[in-house]
Write a protein that holds these residues in place. Sequence first.
Motif, PDB file in Angstrom:
ATOM      1  N   THR A   1     -51.839 -37.568 -90.629  1.00  0.00           N
ATOM      2  CA  THR A   1     -50.638 -37.611 -91.459  1.00  0.00           C
ATOM      3  C   THR A   1     -50.104 -39.032 -91.437  1.00  0.00           C
ATOM      4  O   THR A   1     -50.181 -39.721 -90.413  1.00  0.00           O
ATOM      5  CB  THR A   1     -49.589 -36.600 -90.988  1.00  0.00           C
TER       6      THR A   1
ATOM      7  N   TYR B   1     -50.969 -25.853 -93.560  1.00  0.00           N
ATOM      8  CA  TYR B   1     -50.094 -26.076 -94.720  1.00  0.00           C
ATOM      9  C   TYR B   1     -49.836 -27.573 -94.759  1.00  0.00           C
ATOM     10  O   TYR B   1     -49.301 -28.151 -93.798  1.00  0.00           O
ATOM     11  CB  TYR B   1     -48.824 -25.280 -94.481  1.00  0.00           C
ATOM     12  N   LEU B   2     -50.230 -28.235 -95.842  1.00  0.00           N
ATOM     13  CA  LEU B   2     -50.119 -29.683 -95.976  1.00  0.00           C
ATOM     14  C   LEU B   2     -48.961 -30.026 -96.894  1.00  0.00           C
ATOM     15  O   LEU B   2     -48.914 -29.549 -98.030  1.00  0.00           O
ATOM     16  CB  LEU B   2     -51.410 -30.267 -96.545  1.00  0.00           C
ATOM     17  N   CYS B   3     -48.039 -30.879 -96.432  1.00  0.00           N
ATOM     18  CA  CYS B   3     -46.812 -31.161 -97.182  1.00  0.00           C
ATOM     19  C   CYS B   3     -46.532 -32.655 -97.282  1.00  0.00           C
ATOM     20  O   CYS B   3     -45.824 -33.226 -96.436  1.00  0.00           O
ATOM     21  CB  CYS B   3     -45.623 -30.465 -96.523  1.00  0.00           C
TER      22      CYS B   3
ATOM     23  N   ILE C   1     -47.481 -33.391 -87.125  1.00  0.00           N
ATOM     24  CA  ILE C   1     -48.423 -32.278 -87.198  1.00  0.00           C
ATOM     25  C   ILE C   1     -47.973 -31.252 -86.165  1.00  0.00           C
ATOM     26  O   ILE C   1     -47.717 -31.594 -85.006  1.00  0.00           O
ATOM     27  CB  ILE C   1     -49.862 -32.729 -86.931  1.00  0.00           C
TER      28      ILE C   1
ATOM     29  N   LEU D   1     -51.152 -25.951 -99.954  1.00  0.00           N
ATOM     30  CA  LEU D   1     -50.509 -27.189-100.388  1.00  0.00           C
ATOM     31  C   LEU D   1     -49.055 -26.949-100.766  1.00  0.00           C
ATOM     32  O   LEU D   1     -48.727 -25.982-101.465  1.00  0.00           O
ATOM     33  CB  LEU D   1     -51.257 -27.782-101.590  1.00  0.00           C
TER      34      LEU D   1
ATOM     35  N   VAL E   1     -57.280 -34.130 -88.566  1.00  0.00           N
ATOM     36  CA  VAL E   1     -56.485 -34.499 -89.737  1.00  0.00           C
ATOM     37  C   VAL E   1     -55.560 -35.661 -89.385  1.00  0.00           C
ATOM     38  O   VAL E   1     -55.228 -35.882 -88.215  1.00  0.00           O
ATOM     39  CB  VAL E   1     -55.652 -33.304 -90.253  1.00  0.00           C
TER      40      VAL E   1
ATOM     41  N   VAL F   1     -53.223 -36.995 -95.187  1.00  0.00           N
ATOM     42  CA  VAL F   1     -52.111 -36.611 -96.047  1.00  0.00           C
ATOM     43  C   VAL F   1     -51.140 -37.780 -96.136  1.00  0.00           C
ATOM     44  O   VAL F   1     -50.616 -38.238 -95.115  1.00  0.00           O
ATOM     45  CB  VAL F   1     -51.391 -35.356 -95.506  1.00  0.00           C
TER      46      VAL F   1
ATOM     47  N   LEU G   1     -56.456 -24.773 -96.596  1.00  0.00           N
ATOM     48  CA  LEU G   1     -55.288 -25.629 -96.408  1.00  0.00           C
ATOM     49  C   LEU G   1     -54.327 -25.420 -97.573  1.00  0.00           C
ATOM     50  O   LEU G   1     -54.566 -25.900 -98.689  1.00  0.00           O
ATOM     51  CB  LEU G   1     -55.724 -27.094 -96.313  1.00  0.00           C
TER      52      LEU G   1
ATOM     53  N   VAL H   1     -49.021 -29.871 -91.548  1.00  0.00           N
ATOM     54  CA  VAL H   1     -49.180 -31.330 -91.577  1.00  0.00           C
ATOM     55  C   VAL H   1     -48.141 -31.883 -92.549  1.00  0.00           C
ATOM     56  O   VAL H   1     -48.199 -31.617 -93.757  1.00  0.00           O
ATOM     57  CB  VAL H   1     -50.604 -31.718 -92.017  1.00  0.00           C
TER      58      VAL H   1
END
Length: 286
Positions: free
Chosen positions: A16, A183-185, A232, A160, A14, A49, A158, A213
């Motif tokens: 970021t 957890y993507l932020c 990350i 959000l 991934v 992200v 994942l 992330v």
Amino acid sequence: MTQPRTVPRSPLTVATVQATPTPGDVVGNVVVAADLVRQAGERGARVAVLPELFLCAYHPPVLAADPAGTDVAADPAGMVADPRLDPLRVAAREAGVTALVGAAVRHPDGRRTIAALVVDRAGEVRVGYDKQQLWGDERELFTAGDRGATLLVDDWRLGLGICYDGCFPEHGRAAALDGAHAYLCPSGYLAGSAHRRDLYYAARALDNTMFVVFANAVGGVDPWQFNGGAAIYDPEGRVLVRGADDGAAVLVATLDPAVLGATRAAHSMLVDRLSEQGGPRASIPG
């Protein structure tokens, strides 16, 4: 919601991003976003992200003055067909990257939300998630979302969130209890907030034994100057990669399911969690 008991079969790489969008310039910001997604793909990322409200920039005066120019429209199914996003669609498709990109979205019922758009590997764009926890004056411009969301990429789940969502332990926990492995932020943290920026998302990782992330805007002009630090985190809250407080960057790490499994075996908070925290509390005189 169910507690997670499985881990993915294969690692997931991934990216970021921290970058500086131009307030109100959706066309120009899409071009920048497309380039960042391509950079992520060139470095092996399958998911990228980007920061909160990246397509219009987090600049409330501009967002208030020109909603028609700064928003993208969603249809009743949550799909976004705005032709200004075409370079981003092409970049995601050619790079083989699923991109999560911040935008202001106008829904058919008139609601205006802070959203995370999902641009999938086929180049389709949909509203993935509407921010639930609005911060400060955001409430004057936007409506809060009313449900969580989980992005499915390969066999990874994942969860959000967007910026202020991550300040609430319950938000990350809801994602974890829905089976999230990460957890993507997408976020927008202002200069002077580095302590909280670096604490909240590490805590959400450790609280829930999941990867986190965190993307952030960087640069800008006071009072809307942002402080980078995109990162990350592993499932114990340790930093895998982190950006500087200034300058654009694409930061890449591989999420290892073996690390996820070992962490959850050693730290079983999700399994041991009580559904009720003891009922009525006792008051003990001292």
